[in-house]
Motif scaffolding. Structure first.
Motif, mmCIF file in Angstrom:
data_model
loop_
_atom_site.group_PDB
_atom_site.id
_atom_site.type_symbol
_atom_site.label_atom_id
_atom_site.label_comp_id
_atom_site.label_asym_id
_atom_site.label_seq_id
_atom_site.Cartn_x
_atom_site.Cartn_y
_atom_site.Cartn_z
ATOM 1 N N LEU A 1 6.267 58.365 29.872
ATOM 2 C CA LEU A 1 5.538 58.144 31.123
ATOM 3 C C LEU A 1 6.535 58.101 32.279
ATOM 4 O O LEU A 1 7.734 57.900 32.073
ATOM 5 C CB LEU A 1 4.769 56.825 31.058
ATOM 6 C CG LEU A 1 3.713 56.716 29.958
ATOM 7 C CD1 LEU A 1 3.080 55.333 29.965
ATOM 8 C CD2 LEU A 1 2.636 57.795 30.138
ATOM 9 N N SER A 2 6.006 58.226 33.508
ATOM 10 C CA SER A 2 6.889 58.249 34.669
ATOM 11 C C SER A 2 7.320 56.847 35.107
ATOM 12 O O SER A 2 8.122 56.711 36.028
ATOM 13 C CB SER A 2 6.195 58.978 35.822
ATOM 14 O OG SER A 2 4.929 58.400 36.054
ATOM 15 N N SER A 3 6.777 55.798 34.471
ATOM 16 C CA SER A 3 7.237 54.430 34.738
ATOM 17 C C SER A 3 7.419 53.695 33.416
ATOM 18 O O SER A 3 6.905 54.123 32.383
ATOM 19 C CB SER A 3 6.227 53.664 35.592
ATOM 20 O OG SER A 3 6.066 54.289 36.840
ATOM 21 N N PRO B 1 12.821 56.656 32.740
ATOM 22 C CA PRO B 1 11.875 57.769 32.915
ATOM 23 C C PRO B 1 12.535 59.005 33.541
ATOM 24 O O PRO B 1 12.339 60.123 33.047
ATOM 25 C CB PRO B 1 10.800 57.176 33.834
ATOM 26 C CG PRO B 1 10.853 55.706 33.569
ATOM 27 C CD PRO B 1 12.307 55.404 33.347
ATOM 28 N N ASP B 2 13.358 58.808 34.582
ATOM 29 C CA ASP B 2 14.037 59.949 35.210
ATOM 30 C C ASP B 2 14.994 60.628 34.240
ATOM 31 O O ASP B 2 15.060 61.862 34.181
ATOM 32 C CB ASP B 2 14.841 59.484 36.439
ATOM 33 C CG ASP B 2 13.940 59.307 37.651
ATOM 34 O OD1 ASP B 2 12.760 59.728 37.559
ATOM 35 O OD2 ASP B 2 14.399 58.742 38.660
ATOM 36 N N GLN C 1 7.872 48.376 39.531
ATOM 37 C CA GLN C 1 8.566 49.497 38.868
ATOM 38 C C GLN C 1 8.270 49.585 37.380
ATOM 39 O O GLN C 1 8.616 50.549 36.719
ATOM 40 C CB GLN C 1 10.076 49.388 39.070
ATOM 41 C CG GLN C 1 10.510 49.775 40.466
ATOM 42 C CD GLN C 1 11.150 48.601 41.189
ATOM 43 O OE1 GLN C 1 10.481 47.599 41.469
ATOM 44 N NE2 GLN C 1 12.427 48.716 41.471
ATOM 45 N N LYS D 1 1.383 58.455 35.446
ATOM 46 C CA LYS D 1 1.608 59.889 35.274
ATOM 47 C C LYS D 1 2.540 60.146 34.094
ATOM 48 O O LYS D 1 3.595 59.517 33.999
ATOM 49 C CB LYS D 1 2.231 60.463 36.554
ATOM 50 C CG LYS D 1 1.557 61.735 37.037
ATOM 51 C CD LYS D 1 2.121 62.197 38.354
ATOM 52 C CE LYS D 1 3.587 62.553 38.223
ATOM 53 N NZ LYS D 1 4.170 63.028 39.476
ATOM 54 N N PRO D 2 2.165 61.059 33.190
ATOM 55 C CA PRO D 2 3.104 61.402 32.126
ATOM 56 C C PRO D 2 4.236 62.259 32.692
ATOM 57 O O PRO D 2 4.079 62.877 33.748
ATOM 58 C CB PRO D 2 2.261 62.214 31.147
ATOM 59 C CG PRO D 2 1.155 62.777 31.966
ATOM 60 C CD PRO D 2 0.907 61.813 33.088
ATOM 61 N N LEU D 3 5.369 62.290 32.007
ATOM 62 C CA LEU D 3 6.472 63.152 32.430
ATOM 63 C C LEU D 3 6.107 64.604 32.142
ATOM 64 O O LEU D 3 5.330 64.881 31.228
ATOM 65 C CB LEU D 3 7.745 62.774 31.673
ATOM 66 C CG LEU D 3 8.317 61.391 31.996
ATOM 67 C CD1 LEU D 3 9.494 61.082 31.095
ATOM 68 C CD2 LEU D 3 8.734 61.320 33.463
ATOM 69 N N SER E 1 13.114 62.695 31.825
ATOM 70 C CA SER E 1 12.593 63.876 32.500
ATOM 71 C C SER E 1 13.692 64.921 32.703
ATOM 72 O O SER E 1 13.520 66.103 32.385
ATOM 73 C CB SER E 1 12.002 63.433 33.837
ATOM 74 O OG SER E 1 11.471 64.525 34.508
ATOM 75 N N GLN E 2 14.851 64.464 33.213
ATOM 76 C CA GLN E 2 15.974 65.391 33.436
ATOM 77 C C GLN E 2 16.457 65.987 32.117
ATOM 78 O O GLN E 2 16.726 67.183 32.015
ATOM 79 C CB GLN E 2 17.138 64.657 34.116
ATOM 80 C CG GLN E 2 16.856 64.260 35.558
ATOM 81 C CD GLN E 2 17.736 63.084 36.008
ATOM 82 O OE1 GLN E 2 18.687 62.711 35.319
ATOM 83 N NE2 GLN E 2 17.406 62.500 37.154
#
Lengths: 344, 344
Positions: B298-300, B330-331, B100, B120-122, B334-335
């Protein structure tokens, strides 16, 4: 030793004459050949001046002005309101040769801008640089420039800072071939922005300078270099971060605690007794002792004190100005640059 | 609490497995649900891994590679030699979802560059920013970004850092309306370069962000702001200056003196006993505890440890990664960015 006259912007700094007058009194006490021309508000200064020993009062010329340049206004605005202000009058006294140098704790932008307008720059100098000595852990000092006179600087200007810093270190730190380093975010060739990488290449080719490469800001206090070169933005950021950390950490050792006064005093005494060597080391890196940035590249000595300086710190700024005048820094820089440009 | 797997570049950092393995052992001890996938040289790691408790060994998957990315090479060169390297394999494990998050003490440029390539970038994120928590004198922390991922940053990018830093502070420091400040060389409107002044104007108009204006680098440790925004060059200069000063001053209190060992021990004991509160405060601002910069955007979770980190410092970097994964950083970023962009 020759007589020496300093022009002082008594009103400059966060606390004005309450700090500057006790500080100049300390300087008069330690330097028998020193005298001052003061510029400031008579009603605020008179009570403080009258409390000085008469022999000191005789070495002070006071010029009244009620005008001051505010601390936080931009240079263009400062310039408009500068006429007759304590800061401008002090610089004009230097320009007319009535004083050999000037100290102010006022608006940095205004001091830099007015000094550039009023005091003749040295030949071959494009723009002056705010220069200071920073403390090292081994008790020695390094020269650092620019600290904020030039928010942006190209490679040519950074090389000029290197030349001036080199001569300043030779004279003030009594060094032969001072080690020059360029402030960067890494020590590898590819680090930093294009200007810094270009400057690195230019300085590497300068066999007349002892350029040792990049230095990172966590090594500033470790005496890895005698002269640290940077643009005014990075230099200001680095120096203030250093000062902030040092002040904050040293304040922990001074801070009053909820203990009784006796207990506090006992603790402090014990601290100093047991950790005498540590205490002295901590004192060595006390930012107060390194207060005073000089505007290098002008034909006279102009020193900027911290706005928030206390009496001791302001005294050190005056002391640095005296040291530079006695060493003939402007002439030495001028001669050194001449030599450099003849050999190029 | 859920199971959690971290990918570790065991070879990264100045001391490699001698530091990273004892540090990960500490992390395993403190986090019963944690396991590791390690990437590194088996011959160097085996003796160290075999000395760990068997229950810890069972929570470690080891993947051998003899390839490492050297510490001081530029990114383009690092990229060419990255295939099969411990750092790249660790990032690829994250990209494939086998871990993770990832921690490395290796070449910063390579880690940033490879992470941008592989993870993956956000959405809505132009470029990720190196982000860390810096200690304050009052025991709290501030978020600071960028610390070196982007040597140059325009106003748009700085505003994006502000948005990400805002959410990071909300989640990690549990704040409502974190106070955002922009690093500059003065607090007046006219200070700094054009990019900083433009960013200041843009942020002032953002009523969704609690922007409080400029902050100078001598106030970084004084908790005047919860989030400090800067380009990677200034941020790196400021943070390293801070860390250098703190490390140097704290080292004075630890340094062996020419005293006898008994005398030294007595002194240290006395120091701690008498100045317990000071000592604890000094410990709070110990840079080791704040080791670990995360690559936000980033997504991680990807955390960079200091190359020179010791066991404790490296443990804290692992701990920060765990904290961010558990908080779902990351989430949340993003949100949060989605919400911001819907409301604009």
């Amino acid at each position: 030793m020759n007589r020496l006259t300093l022009a002082l912007d008594v009103m400059g700094g966060d606390f004005g004459p309450r700090i500057t007058i006790p500080a100049l009194s300390l300087a008069l006490e330690k330097n028998p050949m020193l005298s001052f021309v003061l510029f400031g508000d008579q009603s605020q200064c008179s009570p403080l001046l009258n409390s000085l020993p008469v022999t000191q009062q005789q070495r002070i010329t006071f010029v009244h002005t009620s005008r001051i340049i505010e601390a936080d206004i931009p240079f263009t605005q400062a310039l408009r309101q500068s006429k007759g202000s304590s800061m401008r009058l002090a610089l004009e006294a230097v320009a007319r040769g009535e004083a050999q140098g000037c100290v102010s704790g006022g608006n940095t932008g205004a001091l830099v801008g007015l000094a550039k307008l009023l005091i003749k720059p040295l030949p071959n100098i494009e723009r002056p640089a705010l220069t200071t000595l920073i403390p090292s852990m081994n008790g020695k000092s390094s020269v650092m420039l620019d600290l904020g006179a030039n928010v942006e600087a190209d490679s040519q200007l950074l090389c000029q800072f290197a030349e001036m810093g080199n001569i300043f270190a030779e004279v003030m730190l009594d060094l032969v071939h001072p080690r020059l380093a360029l402030l960067n975010i890494g020590t590898e060739e590819n680090k930093g922005n294009q200007i810094i990488r270009d400057t690195h290449q230019l300085l590497k080719q300068r066999y007349d300078l002892n350029y040792i490469g990049f230095i990172e800001s966590d090594k500033l206090m470790n005496h890895f270099a005698d002269v640290i070169i940077c643009d005014g933005f990075s230099g200001n950021i680095a120096l203030k971060a250093l000062e902030g950390a040092a002040k904050n950490i040293l304040s922990l050792l001074k801070k009053p605690t909820p203990d009784s006064h006796l207990c506090q005093t006992a603790k402090r005494y014990l601290l100093r007794a047991i950790f005498y060597r540590y205490y002295r080391k901590l004192q060595q890196i006390n930012p107060d002792r390194h207060n005073g940035a000089t505007l290098l590249g002008l034909s006279s000595v102009v020193v900027k004190s911290h706005g928030g300086a206390g009496v001791n710190a302001y005294f050190y700024a005056i002391d640095h100005a005296i040291g530079q005048i006695r060493s003939g820094i402007p002439d030495k820089i001028s001669q050194g640059l001449n030599r450099l440009h003849q050999n190029l």
